[in-house]
Design a protein around this motif. Structure first.
Motif, short mmCIF file in Angstrom:
data_model
loop_
_atom_site.label_atom_id
_atom_site.label_comp_id
_atom_site.label_asym_id
_atom_site.label_seq_id
_atom_site.Cartn_x
_atom_site.Cartn_y
_atom_site.Cartn_z
N THR A 1 17.98 49.62 -10.47
CA THR A 1 17.20 49.19 -9.19
C THR A 1 16.55 47.89 -9.27
O THR A 1 16.61 47.04 -8.34
CB THR A 1 16.53 50.18 -8.76
N GLU A 2 15.96 47.63 -10.65
CA GLU A 2 15.29 46.40 -10.89
C GLU A 2 16.38 45.26 -10.93
O GLU A 2 15.82 44.13 -10.22
CB GLU A 2 14.40 46.30 -12.03
N LEU A 3 17.40 45.53 -11.50
CA LEU A 3 18.40 44.34 -11.50
C LEU A 3 19.03 43.96 -10.12
O LEU A 3 19.07 42.87 -9.55
CB LEU A 3 19.41 44.65 -12.39
N GLY A 4 19.30 44.97 -9.17
CA GLY A 4 19.27 44.73 -7.94
C GLY A 4 18.38 43.85 -7.04
O GLY A 4 18.63 43.04 -6.38
N LYS A 5 17.01 44.32 -7.33
CA LYS A 5 16.04 43.52 -6.62
C LYS A 5 15.86 42.00 -7.14
O LYS A 5 15.62 41.44 -6.48
CB LYS A 5 14.73 44.30 -7.08
N ALA B 1 13.72 35.66 -11.98
CA ALA B 1 13.15 36.72 -11.38
C ALA B 1 12.80 37.69 -12.56
O ALA B 1 13.44 38.32 -13.09
CB ALA B 1 14.35 37.61 -10.62
N PRO B 2 11.43 37.83 -12.69
CA PRO B 2 10.90 38.57 -13.79
C PRO B 2 10.71 40.20 -13.31
O PRO B 2 10.21 40.31 -12.16
CB PRO B 2 9.32 38.02 -14.05
N LEU C 1 20.24 37.25 -18.64
CA LEU C 1 19.41 38.59 -18.63
C LEU C 1 18.74 38.36 -19.95
O LEU C 1 19.19 38.29 -21.26
CB LEU C 1 20.24 39.81 -18.58
N ILE C 2 17.49 38.20 -19.97
CA ILE C 2 16.46 38.20 -21.14
C ILE C 2 15.79 39.71 -21.34
O ILE C 2 15.09 40.00 -20.56
CB ILE C 2 15.51 37.00 -20.86
N GLY C 3 15.88 40.37 -22.44
CA GLY C 3 15.33 41.61 -22.52
C GLY C 3 13.97 41.58 -22.91
O GLY C 3 13.61 40.61 -23.57
N ARG C 4 13.25 42.35 -22.29
CA ARG C 4 11.60 42.47 -22.57
C ARG C 4 11.48 43.75 -23.39
O ARG C 4 12.09 44.72 -23.38
CB ARG C 4 10.97 42.54 -21.23
N VAL D 1 14.21 39.91 -17.65
CA VAL D 1 13.94 38.73 -16.93
C VAL D 1 15.33 38.20 -16.32
O VAL D 1 16.22 37.92 -17.23
CB VAL D 1 13.03 37.62 -17.61
N LEU D 2 15.70 37.80 -15.34
CA LEU D 2 16.88 37.49 -14.72
C LEU D 2 16.80 35.84 -14.36
O LEU D 2 15.79 35.60 -13.66
CB LEU D 2 17.49 38.20 -13.47
N LEU D 3 17.62 35.03 -15.07
CA LEU D 3 17.65 33.71 -14.87
C LEU D 3 18.65 33.44 -14.20
O LEU D 3 19.97 33.80 -14.36
CB LEU D 3 17.60 32.87 -15.93
N MET D 4 18.93 32.31 -13.20
CA MET D 4 20.39 32.09 -12.49
C MET D 4 20.14 30.63 -12.06
O MET D 4 19.05 30.26 -11.58
CB MET D 4 20.17 32.89 -11.09
N ARG D 5 21.18 29.89 -12.34
CA ARG D 5 21.41 28.56 -12.00
C ARG D 5 22.58 28.19 -11.47
O ARG D 5 23.55 28.50 -12.26
CB ARG D 5 21.22 27.59 -13.27
N ALA D 6 22.89 27.66 -10.39
CA ALA D 6 24.12 27.22 -9.85
C ALA D 6 24.66 26.00 -10.67
O ALA D 6 23.79 25.15 -10.93
CB ALA D 6 24.17 26.97 -8.39
N ARG D 7 25.87 26.04 -11.11
CA ARG D 7 26.37 25.01 -11.94
C ARG D 7 26.83 23.87 -11.09
O ARG D 7 26.86 22.58 -11.61
CB ARG D 7 27.50 25.25 -12.69
#
Length: 129
Positions: free
Chosen positions: A94-98, A16-17, A78-81, A22-28
């Motif tokens: 609010t962006e992280l919630g989105k 989710a950029p 979480l990757i900082g931009r 950028v938020l990356l999510m992966r179920a283990r």
């Protein structure tokens, strides 16, 4: 998270950029229900002081929202931009919630159910009722 292989595995998951990160999510899928979080900020962002400040902001955001919106049994990164350090903290929140709504499987399923329910009821999707 501290191992490179965990970060690389999370990179293969959902993304989710947002303007500040950028938020990356992966179920283990390993049976462990703990949520793990990792932070990364590259040298392109700035010197060590700027990168550490960005990581502190990302940690504070995760502390606030991960417990209630994160996915159990998943790795979150979480990757900082570049623009993240100048952005207002409330805007980042609010962006992280989105971003969490974007990568969470329950939220995507609920959204698709809502639109199909409205379509079956005869309402036009995308227009206010």
């Amino acid at each position: 998270m501290s191992k490179r292989r965990d970060f690389l595995a999370a990179n293969a998951g959902k993304r989710a950029p947002m303007p500040g990160f950028v938020l990356l999510m992966r179920a283990r899928d390993d049976g462990d229900e703990t949520m793990r979080i990792g932070f990364t900020v590259t040298k392109k962002i700035g010197n060590a002081v700027v990168r550490n400040r960005m990581k502190r902001r990302l940690r504070a955001l995760a502390r606030e929202l991960l417990a209630e919106r994160g996915v159990a049994g998943a790795d979150h990164v979480l990757i900082g931009r570049n623009g993240g350090i100048e952005r207002d903290y409330a805007l980042l929140r609010t962006e992280l919630g989105k971003a969490f709504r974007k990568v969470t499987p329950q939220a995507a399923a609920a959204a698709s159910v809502d639109t199909t329910t409205l379509a079956k009821a005869g309402a036009q999707v995308g227009k206010p009722l």
